[in-house]
Design a protein around this motif. Structure first.
Motif, PDB file in Angstrom:
ATOM      1  N   TRP A  36       0.830  -1.213   0.000  1.00  0.00           N
ATOM      2  CA  TRP A  36       0.000   0.000   0.000  1.00  0.00           C
ATOM      3  C   TRP A  36       0.858   1.255   0.000  1.00  0.00           C
ATOM      4  CZ3 TRP A  36      -3.630   1.904   4.472  1.00  0.00           C
ATOM      5  CH2 TRP A  36      -3.005   1.876   5.696  1.00  0.00           C
ATOM      6  N   ASP A  37       2.097   1.138   0.508  1.00  0.00           N
ATOM      7  CA  ASP A  37       3.025   2.272   0.386  1.00  0.00           C
ATOM      8  C   ASP A  37       3.223   2.632  -1.081  1.00  0.00           C
ATOM      9  OD1 ASP A  37       3.708   0.679   2.874  1.00  0.00           O
ATOM     10  OD2 ASP A  37       4.919   2.464   3.243  1.00  0.00           O
ATOM     11  N   TYR A  82      15.957  -5.812   7.980  1.00  0.00           N
ATOM     12  CA  TYR A  82      14.540  -5.942   8.369  1.00  0.00           C
ATOM     13  C   TYR A  82      14.248  -7.368   8.829  1.00  0.00           C
ATOM     14  CZ  TYR A  82       9.450  -5.919   8.057  1.00  0.00           C
ATOM     15  OH  TYR A  82       8.115  -6.026   8.347  1.00  0.00           O
ATOM     16  N   GLN A 108      -1.915  -6.510   1.804  1.00  0.00           N
ATOM     17  CA  GLN A 108      -2.180  -5.225   2.476  1.00  0.00           C
ATOM     18  C   GLN A 108      -3.396  -4.575   1.818  1.00  0.00           C
ATOM     19  OE1 GLN A 108       1.437  -2.810   2.505  1.00  0.00           O
ATOM     20  NE2 GLN A 108       1.429  -2.813   4.734  1.00  0.00           N
ATOM     21  N   TRP A 165      -0.647  -7.474  10.177  1.00  0.00           N
ATOM     22  CA  TRP A 165       0.161  -6.779   9.165  1.00  0.00           C
ATOM     23  C   TRP A 165      -0.627  -6.586   7.872  1.00  0.00           C
ATOM     24  CZ3 TRP A 165       5.278  -9.756  10.513  1.00  0.00           C
ATOM     25  CH2 TRP A 165       6.004  -9.018  11.453  1.00  0.00           C
ATOM     26  N   GLY A 168      -2.399  -3.091   7.760  1.00  0.00           N
ATOM     27  CA  GLY A 168      -1.611  -1.869   7.626  1.00  0.00           C
ATOM     28  C   GLY A 168      -1.489  -1.116   8.943  1.00  0.00           C
ATOM     29  N   ASP A 170      -0.530  -2.065  12.159  1.00  0.00           N
ATOM     30  CA  ASP A 170       0.094  -3.233  12.800  1.00  0.00           C
ATOM     31  C   ASP A 170      -0.252  -3.509  14.260  1.00  0.00           C
ATOM     32  OD1 ASP A 170       1.275  -2.905  10.387  1.00  0.00           O
ATOM     33  OD2 ASP A 170       3.324  -2.810  11.122  1.00  0.00           O
ATOM     34  N   ARG A 202       7.592   1.428  19.113  1.00  0.00           N
ATOM     35  CA  ARG A 202       7.357   0.212  18.317  1.00  0.00           C
ATOM     36  C   ARG A 202       6.574  -0.834  19.123  1.00  0.00           C
ATOM     37  NH1 ARG A 202       7.911  -0.026  12.983  1.00  0.00           N
ATOM     38  NH2 ARG A 202       8.162  -2.251  13.275  1.00  0.00           N
ATOM     39  N   TYR A 358       3.247   4.290  17.499  1.00  0.00           N
ATOM     40  CA  TYR A 358       2.892   3.616  16.246  1.00  0.00           C
ATOM     41  C   TYR A 358       1.396   3.747  15.945  1.00  0.00           C
ATOM     42  CZ  TYR A 358       4.622  -0.098  12.991  1.00  0.00           C
ATOM     43  OH  TYR A 358       5.022  -0.851  11.926  1.00  0.00           O
ATOM     44  N   TRP A 359       0.648   2.662  15.879  1.00  0.00           N
ATOM     45  CA  TRP A 359      -0.771   2.755  15.530  1.00  0.00           C
ATOM     46  C   TRP A 359      -1.673   2.847  16.758  1.00  0.00           C
ATOM     47  CZ3 TRP A 359      -2.376   3.795  10.699  1.00  0.00           C
ATOM     48  CH2 TRP A 359      -1.479   3.544   9.651  1.00  0.00           C
ATOM     49  N   TRP A 364      -1.150   9.608  11.299  1.00  0.00           N
ATOM     50  CA  TRP A 364      -0.492   9.066  10.100  1.00  0.00           C
ATOM     51  C   TRP A 364      -0.973   9.871   8.882  1.00  0.00           C
ATOM     52  CZ3 TRP A 364       2.689   4.520   9.611  1.00  0.00           C
ATOM     53  CH2 TRP A 364       2.979   3.899  10.828  1.00  0.00           C
ATOM     54  N   GLU A 402       7.332   9.043   9.944  1.00  0.00           N
ATOM     55  CA  GLU A 402       6.344   7.998   9.683  1.00  0.00           C
ATOM     56  C   GLU A 402       5.039   8.313  10.413  1.00  0.00           C
ATOM     57  OE1 GLU A 402       7.849   4.245  11.028  1.00  0.00           O
ATOM     58  OE2 GLU A 402       6.296   3.053  10.028  1.00  0.00           O
ATOM     59  N   PHE A 423      10.236   9.467   5.388  1.00  0.00           N
ATOM     60  CA  PHE A 423       9.267   8.406   5.127  1.00  0.00           C
ATOM     61  C   PHE A 423       8.499   8.725   3.835  1.00  0.00           C
ATOM     62  CE2 PHE A 423       5.270   6.095   5.920  1.00  0.00           C
ATOM     63  CZ  PHE A 423       5.800   4.837   6.144  1.00  0.00           C
TER      64      PHE A 423
HETATM   65  C1  9YW Z   1       6.385  -3.366   9.905  1.00  0.00           C
HETATM   66  C2  9YW Z   1       5.878   0.218   5.471  1.00  0.00           C
HETATM   67  C3  9YW Z   1       4.943  -0.372   6.500  1.00  0.00           C
HETATM   68  C4  9YW Z   1       3.500   0.094   6.300  1.00  0.00           C
HETATM   69  C5  9YW Z   1       2.621  -0.370   7.464  1.00  0.00           C
HETATM   70  C6  9YW Z   1       3.247   0.096   8.753  1.00  0.00           C
HETATM   71  C7  9YW Z   1       4.675  -0.438   8.869  1.00  0.00           C
HETATM   72  C8  9YW Z   1       5.952  -2.499   8.771  1.00  0.00           C
HETATM   73  O1  9YW Z   1       5.421   0.032   7.762  1.00  0.00           O
HETATM   74  O2  9YW Z   1       4.701  -1.839   8.938  1.00  0.00           O
HETATM   75  O3  9YW Z   1       7.400  -4.032   9.808  1.00  0.00           O
HETATM   76  O4  9YW Z   1       5.729  -3.378  10.914  1.00  0.00           O
HETATM   77  O5  9YW Z   1       2.481  -0.286   9.841  1.00  0.00           O
HETATM   78  O6  9YW Z   1       1.319   0.130   7.313  1.00  0.00           O
HETATM   79  O7  9YW Z   1       3.001  -0.382   5.108  1.00  0.00           O
HETATM   80  O8  9YW Z   1       5.825   1.603   5.508  1.00  0.00           O
END
Ligand code: 9YW
Length: 435
Positions: A36-37, A82, A108, A165, A168, A170, A202, A358-359, A364, A402, A423
Motif C-alpha cells: 500500500w506504500d 529488516y 495489504q 500486518w 496496515g 500493525d 514500536r 505507532y498505531w 499518520w 512515519e 518516510f
Molecule cells: C512493519 C511500510 C509499512 C506500512 C505499514 C506500517 C509499517 C511495517 O510500515 O509496517 O514491519 O511493521 O504499519 O502500514 O506499510 O511503511
C-alpha cells in the motif's frame, strides 16, 4: 514555504527510489517494496515524475501471484536490516506464488485500483496514462476477484484479513482483544526495527510473538486461503481494508467505462460493489459508538473500539449522508479537541491510547489524506481543511516522519515525528495535498 516543502518531499522520494524500479518506505527500517506504500508513493510521483510513478506500480504488479494475490512486501534484495525477511515468510510454500520474486504470504489494503484513477487525475498527458492503465488494470481486477473468491468464506461481501500486518495498522489496540484469545509460544529472534527506531515507539516483543505465530500457522498450511479461514486465530473483517476494496472497485468500474468494452468485468465489479456496501453498513456499523468497527470473524464478535480506520469509509462513499453526520460527530467529539491535531490513529478517550506508539494513537499522513478526501466529498469543508492543515503543519515542523504525536503540547520543545524518518508516503501525500 509551500514550494520549499514540495521540494523537500521530492528529495525524500528521489532518495528512496531504487534501481529496481520501486521506492522503499524508509531507509534502514523498511528496505523493500510494500504494497500500500507503493500506491500512495505513486500518487506523489505522478505529480513530478510520471515514469517513476508508472514504474512503481508496474514493479509491484509484476510480483503478483498466479491466483491474483498481491503480497504485502516484495523482497527485491537480500537486505538484512529488516525482520522477518523472506526466509521467514517463505512465499515459495504457496504453489501459485511468483517464481521470480520472493515475498510475504500476506497482503495489504487494496489501494491500487483507486491509485490508478488518481494517477490519471494528476498527470497532464491523460492519453499516455490511460495507455499505461490499459496495460495494468486487469491485474488489479484479478486481485479483486482473488479477494472475493478466496477471502469471503461465508459469501457476505466482506473480505477477511488473517494477520494484523495485512491491516496496515500493525499494533492497533483493536488487536489487543484478539491477543487476549491467543497464547503463542515465546519466539527467539533478533528484532531489527528497534535498532532503527526507539523501542518505545514500536510494538512489544510479546506482540511480535503473536505476529510470528500467525504466520507459522499459515505456513504450516502453505498459505492456503481456505485452510487459513478455517484455522487462523486471527480472522477479521477490517473496515479500512474493506473500504479500500470498495473505493478501488469503484475506480476500476469508472476506468473500465472510460476504456470501453470489458462489460463482464464491469458487471462483476458492480454486483460485488452493491453487496459489499450493503454488508459493510449492516455488519460493521456500531450504532451505540456511532462509528464503524472491526469484526472478529474467528470469535464471532465485533471489536468495539473507535480508530482512524473507523472513518475510512467516508473516503469510499460508504455511509449515507445521515450516517456520515453521526460518524463525523463521533470523530470530532473523541478525536477533535482543540489540544489535538487531527486525526489520532486511535481513540484518545480510550485507556489503550498512546500518542507516541505507532498505531496506538499517533497521526499518520496516509490516513489523514483519505480522511481529507472523504470529508470534502461529504461537504465537511472546514473539518477537511483542518485535517489538511494539521498534516502540513506536523510535517513542516516535525519532519517527514512515519507518524506524529497528535498532542499540540507534548511538553517537548525539540519535538520531532516518530518512527522512520524521510518516510516516503508522508512525502508523497504532502505533495498531493499541497498541489
Ligand atoms: C512493519 C511500510 C509499512 C506500512 C505499514 C506500517 C509499517 C511495517 O510500515 O509496517 O514491519 O511493521 O504499519 O502500514 O506499510 O511503511
Amino acid at each position: 514555504m509551500k514550494e520549499n516543502l514540495i521540494h523537500r518531499a521530492i528529495d525524500v522520494l528521489d532518495a528512496n527510489f531504487q534501481e529496481g524500479g520501486f521506492t522503499i518506505p524508509s531507509k534502514g527500517l523498511y528496505p523493500f517494496q510494500w504494497k500500500w506504500d507503493s500506491g500512495f508513493i505513486a500518487i506523489g510521483l505522478a505529480h513530478y515524475n510520471t515514469d517513476h510513478a508508472k514504474k512503481e506500480i508496474e514493479t509491484l504488479l509484476n510480483a503478483q501471484w498466479d491466483n491474483g494475490f498481491i503480497p504485502h512486501i516484495v523482497f527485491h534484495t537480500d537486505d538484512d536490516s529488516y525482520f522477518p525477511g523472506h526466509d521467514f515468510h517463505r512465499s515459495d510454500l504457496h504453489p501459485l506464488s511468483s517464481k521470480k520474486y520472493k515475498s510475504t504470504g500476506m497482503t495489504q489494503p487494496p489501494v491500487t485500483g483507486f491509485v490508478l484513477q488518481d494517477m490519471l487525475r494528476i498527470v497532464e498527458d491523460k492519453e499516455d496514462m490511460l495507455d499505461f492503465i490499459k496495460g495494468q488494470i486487469d491485474k488489479v481486477y484479478d486481485n479483486h476477484v482473488y479477494f472475493y473468491e478466496n477471502r469471503d468464506p461465508q459469501n457476505e461481501g466482506l473480505v477477511y484479513i488473517y494477520h494484523n500486518w495485512e491491516s496496515g495498522t500493525d499494533n492497533s489496540p483493536v488487536w489487543d482483544d484478539i491477543w487476549d484469545t491467543m497464547n503463542p509460544p515465546e519466539y527467539t529472534f533478533e528484532r531489527k526495527d528497534t535498532t532503527h527506531v526507539d523501542a518505545s515507539e514500536r510494538p512489544s516483543k510479546r506482540e511480535y510473538d503473536h505476529y510470528l505465530y500467525i504466520i507459522d500457522i499459515a505456513k504450516q498450511n502453505n498459505y492456503d486461503d481456505a485452510k487459513i479461514a478455517e484455522l487462523s486465530p486471527f480472522l477479521v473483517q477490517d473496515p479500512l481494508f474493506n473500504a479500500m476494496l470498495i473505493k478501488s472497485n469503484q475506480a476500476l468500474i469508472e476506468l473500465y467505462e472510460i476504456i470501453g468494452g470489458n462489460d463482464d468485468k464491469i458487471t462483476y465489479l458492480k454486483k460485488n460493489q452493491e453487496r459489499s456496501i450493503a454488508a459493510f453498513n449492516q455488519k460493521l456499523w456500531d450504532a451505540e459508538l456511532g462509528a464503524y468497527v472491526h469484526y472478529d470473524l474467528r470469535n464471532n464478535t465485533p471489536i468495539r473500539h473507535v480508530s482512524s480506520s473507523s472513518f475510512s469509509p467516508l473516503f469510499a462513499a460508504i455511509p449515507s449522508k445521515e450516517r456520515a453526520e453521526v460518524l463525523v460527530n463521533t470523530m470530532m467529539e473523541r478525536f477533535g479537541g482543540d489540544d489535538k491535531y487531527l486525526c489520532a490513529s486511535f481513540d484518545p478517550t480510550n485507556d489503550r491510547f498512546n500518542p507516541r506508539k505507532y498505531w496506538r494513537g499517533p497521526v499518520w499522513i496516509n490516513m489523514n489524506w483519505m480522511l481529507y478526501r472523504g470529508l470534502k466529498e461529504y461537504g465537511y469543508t472546514d473539518i477537511a481543511e483542518r485535517v489538511k492543515n494539521d498534516s502540513i503543519e506536523l510535517v513542516e515542523r516535525d519532519g517527514f516522519f512515519e507518524y506524529f504525536d497528535c498532542r499540540k503540547d507534548t511538553g517537548d520543545e525539540t519535538r520531532k515525528g516518530y518512527g522512520g524518518d524521510n518516510f516516503s508516503w508522508s512525502a508523497a501525500l504532502i505533495i498531493d495535498l499541497l498541489k
